[in-house]
Motif scaffolding. Sequence first.
Motif, PDB file in Angstrom:
ATOM      1  N   VAL A  68      45.255  51.136  43.575  1.00 53.51           N
ATOM      2  CA  VAL A  68      44.085  50.860  44.334  1.00 53.51           C
ATOM      3  C   VAL A  68      42.767  51.519  43.472  1.00 53.51           C
ATOM      4  O   VAL A  68      42.923  52.383  42.908  1.00 53.51           O
ATOM      5  CB  VAL A  68      43.925  51.223  45.501  1.00 53.51           C
ATOM      6  CG1 VAL A  68      42.789  51.090  46.262  1.00 53.51           C
ATOM      7  CG2 VAL A  68      44.917  50.621  46.366  1.00 53.51           C
ATOM      8  N   TYR A  95      47.418  53.221  53.447  1.00 50.97           N
ATOM      9  CA  TYR A  95      47.887  51.883  52.655  1.00 50.97           C
ATOM     10  C   TYR A  95      49.127  51.276  53.150  1.00 50.97           C
ATOM     11  O   TYR A  95      49.619  50.238  52.511  1.00 50.97           O
ATOM     12  CB  TYR A  95      47.982  52.243  51.318  1.00 50.97           C
ATOM     13  CG  TYR A  95      46.522  52.909  50.703  1.00 50.97           C
ATOM     14  CD1 TYR A  95      45.553  51.804  50.593  1.00 50.97           C
ATOM     15  CD2 TYR A  95      46.254  54.031  50.575  1.00 50.97           C
ATOM     16  CE1 TYR A  95      44.159  52.029  49.902  1.00 50.97           C
ATOM     17  CE2 TYR A  95      44.989  54.530  49.979  1.00 50.97           C
ATOM     18  CZ  TYR A  95      44.086  53.535  49.602  1.00 50.97           C
ATOM     19  OH  TYR A  95      42.887  54.019  49.238  1.00 50.97           O
ATOM     20  N   VAL A  98      49.168  47.494  53.241  1.00 49.35           N
ATOM     21  CA  VAL A  98      49.152  47.108  51.966  1.00 49.35           C
ATOM     22  C   VAL A  98      50.426  46.985  51.244  1.00 49.35           C
ATOM     23  O   VAL A  98      50.986  45.952  50.703  1.00 49.35           O
ATOM     24  CB  VAL A  98      48.041  47.609  51.098  1.00 49.35           C
ATOM     25  CG1 VAL A  98      48.034  47.098  49.729  1.00 49.35           C
ATOM     26  CG2 VAL A  98      46.756  47.385  51.869  1.00 49.35           C
ATOM     27  N   THR A  99      50.902  48.222  50.983  1.00 44.50           N
ATOM     28  CA  THR A  99      52.142  48.620  50.150  1.00 44.50           C
ATOM     29  C   THR A  99      53.360  48.014  51.119  1.00 44.50           C
ATOM     30  O   THR A  99      54.473  47.541  50.329  1.00 44.50           O
ATOM     31  CB  THR A  99      52.339  50.043  49.926  1.00 44.50           C
ATOM     32  OG1 THR A  99      52.432  50.590  51.240  1.00 44.50           O
ATOM     33  CG2 THR A  99      51.024  50.455  49.110  1.00 44.50           C
ATOM     34  N   GLN A 110      56.257  43.963  52.235  1.00 44.19           N
ATOM     35  CA  GLN A 110      55.059  43.805  51.997  1.00 44.19           C
ATOM     36  C   GLN A 110      54.757  43.703  50.498  1.00 44.19           C
ATOM     37  O   GLN A 110      55.878  43.046  49.737  1.00 44.19           O
ATOM     38  CB  GLN A 110      53.917  44.715  52.365  1.00 44.19           C
ATOM     39  CG  GLN A 110      54.135  44.852  54.028  1.00 44.19           C
ATOM     40  CD  GLN A 110      53.139  43.837  54.748  1.00 44.19           C
ATOM     41  OE1 GLN A 110      53.746  43.117  55.434  1.00 44.19           O
ATOM     42  NE2 GLN A 110      52.037  43.692  54.278  1.00 44.19           N
ATOM     43  N   THR A 147      46.143  46.229  42.972  1.00 40.85           N
ATOM     44  CA  THR A 147      45.656  45.377  43.915  1.00 40.85           C
ATOM     45  C   THR A 147      44.213  45.341  43.990  1.00 40.85           C
ATOM     46  O   THR A 147      43.557  45.550  42.980  1.00 40.85           O
ATOM     47  CB  THR A 147      46.054  46.281  45.552  1.00 40.85           C
ATOM     48  OG1 THR A 147      45.182  47.261  45.266  1.00 40.85           O
ATOM     49  CG2 THR A 147      47.361  46.547  45.290  1.00 40.85           C
ATOM     50  N   ILE A 149      42.359  45.716  46.593  1.00 35.65           N
ATOM     51  CA  ILE A 149      41.733  46.834  47.527  1.00 35.65           C
ATOM     52  C   ILE A 149      40.704  47.732  47.350  1.00 35.65           C
ATOM     53  O   ILE A 149      40.691  48.298  46.016  1.00 35.65           O
ATOM     54  CB  ILE A 149      42.928  47.678  48.254  1.00 35.65           C
ATOM     55  CG1 ILE A 149      43.941  46.743  49.033  1.00 35.65           C
ATOM     56  CG2 ILE A 149      42.273  48.860  49.244  1.00 35.65           C
ATOM     57  CD1 ILE A 149      43.331  45.957  50.071  1.00 35.65           C
ATOM     58  N   GLN A 154      38.702  50.546  52.547  1.00 36.79           N
ATOM     59  CA  GLN A 154      39.952  50.737  53.361  1.00 36.79           C
ATOM     60  C   GLN A 154      39.931  52.050  54.110  1.00 36.79           C
ATOM     61  O   GLN A 154      40.308  52.096  55.197  1.00 36.79           O
ATOM     62  CB  GLN A 154      41.103  51.011  52.217  1.00 36.79           C
ATOM     63  CG  GLN A 154      42.591  51.067  52.746  1.00 36.79           C
ATOM     64  CD  GLN A 154      43.003  49.905  53.501  1.00 36.79           C
ATOM     65  OE1 GLN A 154      42.560  48.573  53.249  1.00 36.79           O
ATOM     66  NE2 GLN A 154      44.174  50.022  54.383  1.00 36.79           N
ATOM     67  N   LEU A 181      42.785  45.977  54.301  1.00 37.35           N
ATOM     68  CA  LEU A 181      43.650  45.330  55.184  1.00 37.35           C
ATOM     69  C   LEU A 181      44.348  46.641  55.660  1.00 37.35           C
ATOM     70  O   LEU A 181      45.150  47.366  55.050  1.00 37.35           O
ATOM     71  CB  LEU A 181      44.915  44.690  53.988  1.00 37.35           C
ATOM     72  CG  LEU A 181      45.702  43.971  54.842  1.00 37.35           C
ATOM     73  CD1 LEU A 181      44.845  42.691  55.217  1.00 37.35           C
ATOM     74  CD2 LEU A 181      46.755  43.272  53.937  1.00 37.35           C
ATOM     75  N   ASN A 216      52.304  45.139  61.065  1.00 35.79           N
ATOM     76  CA  ASN A 216      51.251  44.760  60.442  1.00 35.79           C
ATOM     77  C   ASN A 216      50.432  43.857  61.287  1.00 35.79           C
ATOM     78  O   ASN A 216      50.470  42.596  61.215  1.00 35.79           O
ATOM     79  CB  ASN A 216      51.537  44.124  59.055  1.00 35.79           C
ATOM     80  CG  ASN A 216      50.494  44.262  58.088  1.00 35.79           C
ATOM     81  OD1 ASN A 216      49.211  44.073  58.383  1.00 35.79           O
ATOM     82  ND2 ASN A 216      50.560  44.302  56.784  1.00 35.79           N
ATOM     83  N   LEU A 372      45.763  39.634  47.402  1.00 34.20           N
ATOM     84  CA  LEU A 372      45.771  40.945  47.554  1.00 34.20           C
ATOM     85  C   LEU A 372      46.143  41.627  45.876  1.00 34.20           C
ATOM     86  O   LEU A 372      46.124  42.917  46.003  1.00 34.20           O
ATOM     87  CB  LEU A 372      46.946  41.297  48.698  1.00 34.20           C
ATOM     88  CG  LEU A 372      47.151  42.959  48.854  1.00 34.20           C
ATOM     89  CD1 LEU A 372      45.914  43.427  49.445  1.00 34.20           C
ATOM     90  CD2 LEU A 372      48.397  43.075  49.797  1.00 34.20           C
TER      91      LEU A 372
END
Length: 497
Positions: A68, A95, A98-99, A110, A147, A149, A154, A181, A216, A372
């Motif tokens: 990130v 995160y 995301v991860t 993910q 990413t 992000i 975040q 996200l 999620n 993403l």
Amino acid sequence: MTIGPTGQRPGIRITARRAGTFCLLLVLLLAAQATRVQFFQAKGYNDNAANQRKAILRYGQPRGAILVGGQPITGSAATGGRYTYKRTYTDGPTYAAVTGFSSQIYGNTQLEGTEDALLSGTDDRLDGWAVWDAISRRQNPGGSVYTTIDAAAQQAAMSGLDGQKGAVAAIEPATGRILALASTPSYDPGSFAGSSSADQQVWTRLQSDGDQPMLNRALRETYPPGSTFKVVTAAAALTAGVVTDINAPTAAPYPYILPGTTTPLVNDTTSCNTAGLDLDTAMTLSCNSVLGYLGVQTGLDKMVAMAENFGFNNSKLDIPVRAARSNFDTTMDQSQLALSSIGQFDTAATPLVMAMVAAGVADNGTVMYPQLVDKLTKSDGSTVQLMRPRSYRQAMSPAVAGQVQQLMTDVVANGTGGRAAIPGATVGGKTGTAQHGVQNSAVPYAWFISWAKPAGSSDVPPVAVAVVIADSSATDVTGGSLAAPIAKSVMQAVLAP
């Protein structure tokens, strides 16, 4: 008995020939079996669940990083066990949406799942010399996933949610890059990354948690969007020509009786209880009767088309993680269409798709495909794949988008979205408070969608946000009171110099 010229009996020569032929046949059969096992059946044996060699190789080296802002948010730690390394996470709960997770026992989800081949080093694109790599069975170092992000956005999203059941999705409208996200309550994916009994206990506890921290909510859960969907309805009505001037009186009656019924479509404020309200006032006050009426006048086909322009009814929306399908029914009677046009009935959306709605309005009607991942690289930093922005749909004309932008800015300046206002910025938004449960008895879902840009800027806004609070103990459960301040903090994080 006859003796041959060499002094050997004929029977002995025949026996020797037969033995040699038999040995040759055995060698050929062994070679054929080895070829069958090592070539034709190799994949089956490699993929067999009982074959631990593949897993031992997979965890025999550090896993590639997810980054990130150019900084790794994942790592690997030596275990001292059969599996040499396990996955670690920097600020894992922040995160996790995301991860996802990478577990020696429970697999990958993910980005850890969609990009597993690259991260684990098994992706063919990482090979230096493919033939030699195949012969030597050399394990390539894991690659890296960069990413889209924004770390500040975040952090703002997670801080704003503060453990409530809810989610945030933020998008850069001009590119579709996902800036935030977030889903809460969250979990630490590193707490069960290994294979010990302690890892298994954590997993069991998370699976049985009634708050579903591993869900999620930004991507995989849908909620009735309530009045935030009125942005879609307004865009459809303007595109269809049902409304041409947002400040001119409409033909919306009051009370508005749902077609085919004797039931009036009620409003949340008496200020809406007037016939012929203009669209700007109706959006600013969030009048159900006006937007429900306009949805019916626009018609089912055009309402469906506009909803699908923003990502509804797409069961294969991959970012590259697949999002749950957001729903707008394609078969309804007129009373159901009226309810759907104000984000009720069977209408349901992920926060991601509602962020696409806000982003499409902000980008003058162009909806970009959300992404993403910025790029994939080898361990040495060389690029394997660079992601480029791509258009999803042209939802409406720039002229119509300009009108919807005005509606949304008036909601923040003069209406229910006032708590999202940012000094020195132009902010457009729409609140939503969606009823649900048996006879609407459950705590409402509080929504807010928005976009923001520096005041006076003619550029496309750099951020669009969707926020949903799914369960709150607050006494005032509305999108304007609960969700708008969170959206504001995320937008401020992106706008900050």
